[in-house]
Design a protein around this motif. Sequence first.
Motif, mmCIF file in Angstrom:
data_model
loop_
_atom_site.group_PDB
_atom_site.id
_atom_site.type_symbol
_atom_site.label_atom_id
_atom_site.label_comp_id
_atom_site.label_asym_id
_atom_site.label_seq_id
_atom_site.Cartn_x
_atom_site.Cartn_y
_atom_site.Cartn_z
ATOM 1 N N SER A 7 -23.839 -32.669 -6.053
ATOM 2 C CA SER A 7 -24.426 -32.140 -7.276
ATOM 3 C C SER A 7 -25.561 -33.043 -7.737
ATOM 4 O O SER A 7 -25.558 -34.247 -7.465
ATOM 5 C CB SER A 7 -23.362 -32.044 -8.369
ATOM 6 O OG SER A 7 -23.874 -31.384 -9.501
ATOM 7 N N HIS A 72 -20.252 -30.939 -9.466
ATOM 8 C CA HIS A 72 -20.628 -30.203 -10.678
ATOM 9 C C HIS A 72 -20.948 -31.110 -11.857
ATOM 10 O O HIS A 72 -20.186 -31.209 -12.805
ATOM 11 C CB HIS A 72 -19.547 -29.197 -11.060
ATOM 12 C CG HIS A 72 -19.330 -28.173 -10.003
ATOM 13 N ND1 HIS A 72 -20.270 -27.234 -9.681
ATOM 14 C CD2 HIS A 72 -18.284 -27.963 -9.182
ATOM 15 C CE1 HIS A 72 -19.811 -26.476 -8.705
ATOM 16 N NE2 HIS A 72 -18.615 -26.899 -8.378
ATOM 17 N N LYS A 131 -16.764 -24.564 -12.431
ATOM 18 C CA LYS A 131 -18.116 -24.728 -12.989
ATOM 19 C C LYS A 131 -18.013 -25.335 -14.376
ATOM 20 O O LYS A 131 -17.002 -25.197 -15.063
ATOM 21 C CB LYS A 131 -18.843 -23.377 -13.109
ATOM 22 C CG LYS A 131 -19.043 -22.655 -11.810
ATOM 23 C CD LYS A 131 -20.020 -23.366 -10.923
ATOM 24 C CE LYS A 131 -20.195 -22.575 -9.630
ATOM 25 N NZ LYS A 131 -20.743 -23.332 -8.567
#
Length: 172
Positions: A7, A72, A131
């Motif tokens: 990420s 994330h 998420k």
Amino acid sequence: MGAPITSLAISFDSVYAAAGSYIGRYVRGKEVGRFVLSTSSPSSASSSSSGSDSDSDSDMDDDSPLAPTITHLTLFGTTLVALSLDGRKMFVWDVPAIVNPASVKEPIASTSAGTTPYATIDFAPGFTASKIVHPASYLNKVVVGSREGALAVWNVRTACVFHWLPAQGHRG
């Protein structure tokens, strides 16, 4: 970095890259800070009553076999939030200011020791985080989506669920 980047997040002056069990902070291509997971968190808040802290083999990092892989990232203000790859934990760090601005010609001192999260939040069984986002008008809060279709709004400063939206059945 050694591990695949999972990420990225960006702020005004820095790029943050998650790889394995740490996040590197980069200014103009040079690492100036590191956010790491310790195998035993100093501060832990749990929404789960299960005592299991073990991580699956798919969530391990070669450098630290007990620390989960980070994924994330989201960054708002001076707060950096990340999820574990297996979706069972959320980590929260305070982002320190860079000592020397990027415009100064002197090299920026790197902090190799790393900053550990001030909070680790364990999600309840049946909620596998997938998420994470920060709505602009929510102070200290993030919305976490799950693989099961539920949403939860968490206050990252108090480690409390602010609002829970369970998964609804699909209508045909």
